[in-house]
Design a protein around this motif. Sequence first.
Motif, PDB file in Angstrom:
ATOM      1  N   ILE A 231       0.878  -1.166   0.000  1.00  0.00           N
ATOM      2  CA  ILE A 231       0.000   0.000   0.000  1.00  0.00           C
ATOM      3  C   ILE A 231       0.915   1.216   0.000  1.00  0.00           C
ATOM      4  O   ILE A 231       1.632   1.472   0.965  1.00  0.00           O
ATOM      5  CB  ILE A 231      -0.944   0.020   1.210  1.00  0.00           C
ATOM      6  CG1 ILE A 231      -1.798  -1.249   1.242  1.00  0.00           C
ATOM      7  CG2 ILE A 231      -1.841   1.251   1.160  1.00  0.00           C
ATOM      8  CD1 ILE A 231      -2.737  -1.327   2.439  1.00  0.00           C
ATOM      9  N   LEU A 232       0.910   1.933  -1.106  1.00  0.00           N
ATOM     10  CA  LEU A 232       1.840   3.037  -1.343  1.00  0.00           C
ATOM     11  C   LEU A 232       1.087   4.352  -1.279  1.00  0.00           C
ATOM     12  O   LEU A 232       0.004   4.487  -1.858  1.00  0.00           O
ATOM     13  CB  LEU A 232       2.492   2.867  -2.722  1.00  0.00           C
ATOM     14  CG  LEU A 232       3.369   4.004  -3.258  1.00  0.00           C
ATOM     15  CD1 LEU A 232       4.643   4.129  -2.443  1.00  0.00           C
ATOM     16  CD2 LEU A 232       3.703   3.768  -4.728  1.00  0.00           C
ATOM     17  N   GLY A 233       1.651   5.320  -0.575  1.00  0.00           N
ATOM     18  CA  GLY A 233       1.012   6.627  -0.528  1.00  0.00           C
ATOM     19  C   GLY A 233       1.718   7.551   0.438  1.00  0.00           C
ATOM     20  O   GLY A 233       2.524   7.116   1.270  1.00  0.00           O
ATOM     21  N   PRO A 234       1.412   8.846   0.369  1.00  0.00           N
ATOM     22  CA  PRO A 234       2.046   9.819   1.267  1.00  0.00           C
ATOM     23  C   PRO A 234       1.529   9.693   2.685  1.00  0.00           C
ATOM     24  O   PRO A 234       0.527   9.002   2.944  1.00  0.00           O
ATOM     25  CB  PRO A 234       1.630  11.168   0.650  1.00  0.00           C
ATOM     26  CG  PRO A 234       0.317  10.873  -0.015  1.00  0.00           C
ATOM     27  CD  PRO A 234       0.440   9.480  -0.548  1.00  0.00           C
ATOM     28  N   ASN A 235       2.186  10.359   3.608  1.00  0.00           N
ATOM     29  CA  ASN A 235       1.694  10.405   4.984  1.00  0.00           C
ATOM     30  C   ASN A 235       0.289  11.006   4.997  1.00  0.00           C
ATOM     31  O   ASN A 235       0.014  11.993   4.306  1.00  0.00           O
ATOM     32  CB  ASN A 235       2.627  11.250   5.863  1.00  0.00           C
ATOM     33  CG  ASN A 235       3.976  10.591   6.055  1.00  0.00           C
ATOM     34  OD1 ASN A 235       4.101   9.379   5.977  1.00  0.00           O
ATOM     35  ND2 ASN A 235       5.003  11.398   6.295  1.00  0.00           N
ATOM     36  N   GLY A 236      -0.606  10.385   5.781  1.00  0.00           N
ATOM     37  CA  GLY A 236      -1.969  10.872   5.852  1.00  0.00           C
ATOM     38  C   GLY A 236      -2.890  10.320   4.785  1.00  0.00           C
ATOM     39  O   GLY A 236      -4.056  10.732   4.692  1.00  0.00           O
ATOM     40  N   ALA A 237      -2.397   9.384   3.985  1.00  0.00           N
ATOM     41  CA  ALA A 237      -3.216   8.840   2.896  1.00  0.00           C
ATOM     42  C   ALA A 237      -4.268   7.859   3.378  1.00  0.00           C
ATOM     43  O   ALA A 237      -5.216   7.559   2.663  1.00  0.00           O
ATOM     44  CB  ALA A 237      -2.309   8.155   1.865  1.00  0.00           C
ATOM     45  N   GLY A 238      -4.089   7.320   4.599  1.00  0.00           N
ATOM     46  CA  GLY A 238      -5.018   6.328   5.127  1.00  0.00           C
ATOM     47  C   GLY A 238      -4.436   4.933   5.187  1.00  0.00           C
ATOM     48  O   GLY A 238      -5.139   3.973   5.528  1.00  0.00           O
ATOM     49  N   LYS A 239      -3.150   4.804   4.876  1.00  0.00           N
ATOM     50  CA  LYS A 239      -2.502   3.492   4.859  1.00  0.00           C
ATOM     51  C   LYS A 239      -2.546   2.826   6.225  1.00  0.00           C
ATOM     52  O   LYS A 239      -2.975   1.669   6.351  1.00  0.00           O
ATOM     53  CB  LYS A 239      -1.025   3.617   4.406  1.00  0.00           C
ATOM     54  CG  LYS A 239      -0.803   4.286   3.080  1.00  0.00           C
ATOM     55  CD  LYS A 239       0.645   4.224   2.637  1.00  0.00           C
ATOM     56  CE  LYS A 239       1.639   4.813   3.640  1.00  0.00           C
ATOM     57  NZ  LYS A 239       1.464   6.283   3.813  1.00  0.00           N
ATOM     58  N   THR A 240      -2.097   3.550   7.244  1.00  0.00           N
ATOM     59  CA  THR A 240      -1.989   2.953   8.575  1.00  0.00           C
ATOM     60  C   THR A 240      -3.364   2.603   9.136  1.00  0.00           C
ATOM     61  O   THR A 240      -3.539   1.530   9.734  1.00  0.00           O
ATOM     62  CB  THR A 240      -1.242   3.902   9.523  1.00  0.00           C
ATOM     63  OG1 THR A 240       0.096   4.075   9.045  1.00  0.00           O
ATOM     64  CG2 THR A 240      -1.181   3.320  10.931  1.00  0.00           C
ATOM     65  N   THR A 241      -4.355   3.470   8.941  1.00  0.00           N
ATOM     66  CA  THR A 241      -5.700   3.162   9.429  1.00  0.00           C
ATOM     67  C   THR A 241      -6.245   1.913   8.766  1.00  0.00           C
ATOM     68  O   THR A 241      -6.850   1.056   9.419  1.00  0.00           O
ATOM     69  CB  THR A 241      -6.648   4.352   9.181  1.00  0.00           C
ATOM     70  OG1 THR A 241      -6.153   5.500   9.868  1.00  0.00           O
ATOM     71  CG2 THR A 241      -8.043   4.040   9.682  1.00  0.00           C
TER      72      THR A 241
ATOM     73  N   ALA B 202      -1.313  -1.112  -4.228  1.00  0.00           N
ATOM     74  CA  ALA B 202      -2.473  -0.230  -4.189  1.00  0.00           C
ATOM     75  C   ALA B 202      -1.979   1.161  -3.810  1.00  0.00           C
ATOM     76  O   ALA B 202      -1.330   1.328  -2.782  1.00  0.00           O
ATOM     77  CB  ALA B 202      -3.495  -0.726  -3.168  1.00  0.00           C
ATOM     78  N   ILE B 203      -2.242   2.137  -4.661  1.00  0.00           N
ATOM     79  CA  ILE B 203      -1.801   3.499  -4.409  1.00  0.00           C
ATOM     80  C   ILE B 203      -2.934   4.266  -3.726  1.00  0.00           C
ATOM     81  O   ILE B 203      -4.035   4.371  -4.274  1.00  0.00           O
ATOM     82  CB  ILE B 203      -1.378   4.211  -5.710  1.00  0.00           C
ATOM     83  CG1 ILE B 203      -0.230   3.436  -6.362  1.00  0.00           C
ATOM     84  CG2 ILE B 203      -0.956   5.649  -5.423  1.00  0.00           C
ATOM     85  CD1 ILE B 203       0.167   3.970  -7.723  1.00  0.00           C
ATOM     86  N   MET B 204      -2.673   4.753  -2.520  1.00  0.00           N
ATOM     87  CA  MET B 204      -3.692   5.448  -1.730  1.00  0.00           C
ATOM     88  C   MET B 204      -3.400   6.937  -1.623  1.00  0.00           C
ATOM     89  O   MET B 204      -2.236   7.361  -1.532  1.00  0.00           O
ATOM     90  CB  MET B 204      -3.785   4.872  -0.315  1.00  0.00           C
ATOM     91  CG  MET B 204      -4.491   3.539  -0.220  1.00  0.00           C
ATOM     92  SD  MET B 204      -4.891   3.111   1.510  1.00  0.00           S
ATOM     93  CE  MET B 204      -6.259   4.248   1.854  1.00  0.00           C
ATOM     94  N   ASP B 205      -4.468   7.726  -1.622  1.00  0.00           N
ATOM     95  CA  ASP B 205      -4.359   9.160  -1.371  1.00  0.00           C
ATOM     96  C   ASP B 205      -5.706   9.641  -0.833  1.00  0.00           C
ATOM     97  O   ASP B 205      -6.762   9.282  -1.377  1.00  0.00           O
ATOM     98  CB  ASP B 205      -3.986   9.922  -2.646  1.00  0.00           C
ATOM     99  CG  ASP B 205      -3.646  11.373  -2.359  1.00  0.00           C
ATOM    100  OD1 ASP B 205      -3.062  11.648  -1.297  1.00  0.00           O
ATOM    101  OD2 ASP B 205      -3.963  12.235  -3.205  1.00  0.00           O
ATOM    102  N   ARG B 206      -5.680  10.400   0.253  1.00  0.00           N
ATOM    103  CA  ARG B 206      -6.887  10.968   0.851  1.00  0.00           C
ATOM    104  C   ARG B 206      -7.954   9.902   1.120  1.00  0.00           C
ATOM    105  O   ARG B 206      -9.122  10.110   0.886  1.00  0.00           O
ATOM    106  CB  ARG B 206      -7.437  12.084  -0.030  1.00  0.00           C
ATOM    107  CG  ARG B 206      -6.470  13.238  -0.213  1.00  0.00           C
ATOM    108  CD  ARG B 206      -7.049  14.349  -1.043  1.00  0.00           C
ATOM    109  NE  ARG B 206      -6.065  15.418  -1.232  1.00  0.00           N
ATOM    110  CZ  ARG B 206      -6.296  16.546  -1.925  1.00  0.00           C
ATOM    111  NH1 ARG B 206      -7.501  16.741  -2.464  1.00  0.00           N
ATOM    112  NH2 ARG B 206      -5.367  17.451  -2.062  1.00  0.00           N
ATOM    113  N   GLY B 207      -7.486   8.768   1.623  1.00  0.00           N
ATOM    114  CA  GLY B 207      -8.405   7.721   2.073  1.00  0.00           C
ATOM    115  C   GLY B 207      -8.933   6.800   1.008  1.00  0.00           C
ATOM    116  O   GLY B 207      -9.700   5.877   1.306  1.00  0.00           O
ATOM    117  N   ARG B 208      -8.540   7.016  -0.251  1.00  0.00           N
ATOM    118  CA  ARG B 208      -9.048   6.192  -1.341  1.00  0.00           C
ATOM    119  C   ARG B 208      -7.913   5.542  -2.116  1.00  0.00           C
ATOM    120  O   ARG B 208      -6.788   6.054  -2.141  1.00  0.00           O
ATOM    121  CB  ARG B 208      -9.894   7.025  -2.307  1.00  0.00           C
ATOM    122  CG  ARG B 208     -11.119   7.655  -1.674  1.00  0.00           C
ATOM    123  CD  ARG B 208     -11.965   8.388  -2.712  1.00  0.00           C
ATOM    124  NE  ARG B 208     -12.516   7.448  -3.683  1.00  0.00           N
ATOM    125  CZ  ARG B 208     -13.666   6.799  -3.513  1.00  0.00           C
ATOM    126  NH1 ARG B 208     -14.375   6.982  -2.409  1.00  0.00           N
ATOM    127  NH2 ARG B 208     -14.122   5.984  -4.437  1.00  0.00           N
TER     128      ARG B 208
END
Length: 216
Positions: free
Chosen positions: A42-52, A208-214
Amino acid sequence: MPRETGNNDNLVEVHELCKRYGSLQAVDGVSFSVKSGEVFGILGPNGAGKTTTVEILEGMRFPDSGFARINGIDIQKDPRSVKALIGIQLQSSSFFEKLNLAELLEVFGSLYHRRVDAKALLREVELEDKAKSDFKELSGGQKQRFSIATTLVNDPLLLFLDEPTTGLDPQARRHLWELVKRFKTEGRTVLMTTHCMEEAEELCDRVAIMDRGRIV
């Protein structure tokens, strides 16, 4: 070697997960699957929702809606059974300071009511010569490898690695990459988060590329 999965090729199934904190939609309709034996990122910036997202899969948080299954088991309905199947990379603050590495692994094994071969686990992450060392004596890369050793105490079907190389120097990062690659050759399934595109390309079968929870 890891335990065998059920008949379903997908070890992890995630469908329309949502999680909100006040006005923040941390996870917004996330769906994906992870096949048995693959390294899924799961790839994405900090705050993307990865950890949640990962914390929901680990049974540490419940989603507001949607569902997730690991090896066919619904995480919300039977979190205890799911936790017996997974290994979660711990942070350094989770370790008792006055125990050596072998003793720490034995303590973690006892939490699963298992007698562990501490030396074998340390050999798996190339730390066998550090069995009598304290955690605080390790280098950054060694600490990360030991934290991964703790995920193996219950012989899990699925390993969760949360940004495992953050803060490591290039040599230590490469060393940990080789460890993840070896897990794959052993047939283990790994779900990892990262914000490093190079790391995702090097290690992951699918991303899976995540950004802003999606997933974008």
